[in-house]
Write an enzyme that holds these catalytic residues in place. Structure first.
Site, PDB file in Angstrom:
ATOM      1  CD  GLU A 130       0.204  -4.183  18.490  1.00  0.00           C
ATOM      2  OE1 GLU A 130      -0.953  -4.564  18.687  1.00  0.00           O
ATOM      3  OE2 GLU A 130       0.700  -4.091  17.334  1.00  0.00           O
TER       4      GLU A 130
ATOM      5  CG  HIS B 112       2.358  -6.971  13.765  1.00  0.00           C
ATOM      6  ND1 HIS B 112       1.402  -7.837  14.251  1.00  0.00           N
ATOM      7  CD2 HIS B 112       2.637  -7.411  12.513  1.00  0.00           C
ATOM      8  CE1 HIS B 112       1.125  -8.751  13.342  1.00  0.00           C
ATOM      9  NE2 HIS B 112       1.868  -8.514  12.282  1.00  0.00           N
TER      10      HIS B 112
ATOM     11  CG  ASN C  74       1.069  -0.422  10.318  1.00  0.00           C
ATOM     12  OD1 ASN C  74       0.822   0.707  10.728  1.00  0.00           O
ATOM     13  ND2 ASN C  74       0.618  -0.876   9.154  1.00  0.00           N
ATOM     14  CB  VAL C  75       7.254  -1.116   9.035  1.00  0.00           C
ATOM     15  CG1 VAL C  75       8.115  -0.863   7.801  1.00  0.00           C
ATOM     16  CG2 VAL C  75       7.495  -0.036  10.091  1.00  0.00           C
ATOM     17  CD  GLU C  76       1.030  -2.962   5.519  1.00  0.00           C
ATOM     18  OE1 GLU C  76       0.862  -2.723   4.297  1.00  0.00           O
ATOM     19  OE2 GLU C  76       0.099  -3.000   6.341  1.00  0.00           O
TER      20      GLU C  76
END
Length: 346
Positions: free
Chosen positions: A73, A71, A58-60
């Site tokens: 996935e 996300h 996941n990358v924010e």
């Protein structure tokens, strides 16, 4: 350094980590979670039909709303697409390395777009389970959420090879370059166009692609949509998947150039979102350019001749040219036969 930021494992490399089949996917989840830079560490591990294993994280983006994030996935699916993998067979997702759960609603939408969605198996394991068990993606989401009923009888679905037949619009071809470097701009423009031609946008017909430039390397990605108009992966995010997977830990602030290619009157435009994201994460002097494309026209075809056997079992005379050629296209059919060879004498 490269080994530390590894997102793709061959069967042999995975075996060296103790992953000899899909039941051992959890052994790679720790590596996936260790690659996460966000506060919440979600990792995804998938096995492709080629036998290779792929990681997703996941990358924010600090200071941006959650819908800009990637996300785990989604990262995994983009990673598969970037590596031309046609099918995903098994998937494991965890936010703690112990419990493996179903993908979230949004990510399930993405998974249902994959051409072999009905064959994908998801690992389910609680904190007390020893090995867990795999269940089909189909059992996680009913058929009405699939895309089969939306597309044509022979759909070209996500992860299948695509060519959207896009070409740059002439008026954009002479547009200004990045940092006064016309050669670099032209190269990024072509890479973004290549990405747009791979874009998965069967519902709203708005393909787009992005190319990023960082320290002599180019990273590209394309828009991926789902049947739900509110759930998609933008082309910048997809290009950032490529950047993270191949960039060996480089920071986003090293990105100094970016090009977006999209249709001029796209129903779902990417320019505003792309600009906002890049202004937040890329280098302060990152030069962002937008170029427009359109589907290549075939109506310049004004004449055609078909030569075939007169009594051919499978004749080739059809109506394809009526659909793609100029309205006044002159189409002729001539017949042929095999030449007799019995006149040859020794």
């Amino acid at each position: 350094m490269a080994q530390q930021y590894k997102f793709v494992f061959t069967a042999e490399q995975a075996a060296s980590e103790g992953v000899t089949d899909h039941k051992k996917l959890p052994k790679l989840i720790r590596k996936a979670r260790n690659l996460v830079k966000a506060p919440s560490k979600v990792g995804a591990v998938g096995r492709a039909s080629s036998g290779r294993f792929y990681l997703g994280v996941n990358v924010e983006f600090k200071g941006l709303l959650p819908h800009f994030s990637i996300h785990a996935e989604q990262f995994l699916i983009a990673n598969l697409a970037l590596n031309s993998e046609p099918k995903l067979t098994h998937l494991a997702v965890s936010d703690n390395g112990t419990v493996f759960q179903d993908p979230c609603y949004d990510c399930t939408r993405f998974l249902k777009e994959i051409n072999n969605a009905h064959q994908i198996e998801i690992l389910i394991k609680n904190a007390h389970g020893r090995d867990g068990s795999f269940k089909s993606l189909e059992s996680h989401m009913p058929d009405e959420f699939g895309s089969e009923s939306i597309l044509s009888a022979e759909p070209s679905l996500l992860l299948m090879e695509r060519d959207n037949c896009l070409a740059l619009i002439d008026e954009d071809s002479a547009a200004g370059g990045i940092s006064s470097n016309a050669d670099l701009c032209s190269f990024l423009k072509l890479e973004a166009l290549k990405a747009a031609n791979k874009s998965y946008a069967p519902y709203r017909k708005c393909p787009s692609g992005v190319a990023l430039f960082c320290e002599g390397e180019v990273y590209a990605g394309w828009y991926i949509e789902t049947v739900d108009r509110t759930i998609s992966l933008g082309p910048v995010q997809a290009a950032l998947v490529d950047f993270i997977a191949r960039g060996e830990g480089k920071g986003f602030d090293k990105i100094t150039g970016a090009v977006l290619v999209e249709k001029k009157d796209a129903k779902v435009g990417q320019e505003d979102t792309a600009r906002k994201l890049l202004e937040k994460i890329a280098a302060p002097n990152c030069d962002f350019k937008v170029f427009h494309c359109q589907e290549e026209r075939k109506d310049w075809i004004t004449g055609a001749v078909l030569v075939e056997k007169k009594d051919a079992k499978e004749g080739q005379e059809g109506k394809l040219l009526e659909k793609i050629a100029a309205p006044n296209c002159d189409f002729k059919v001539s017949h042929c036969d095999e030449e007799l060879k019995d006149w040859i004498k020794l």
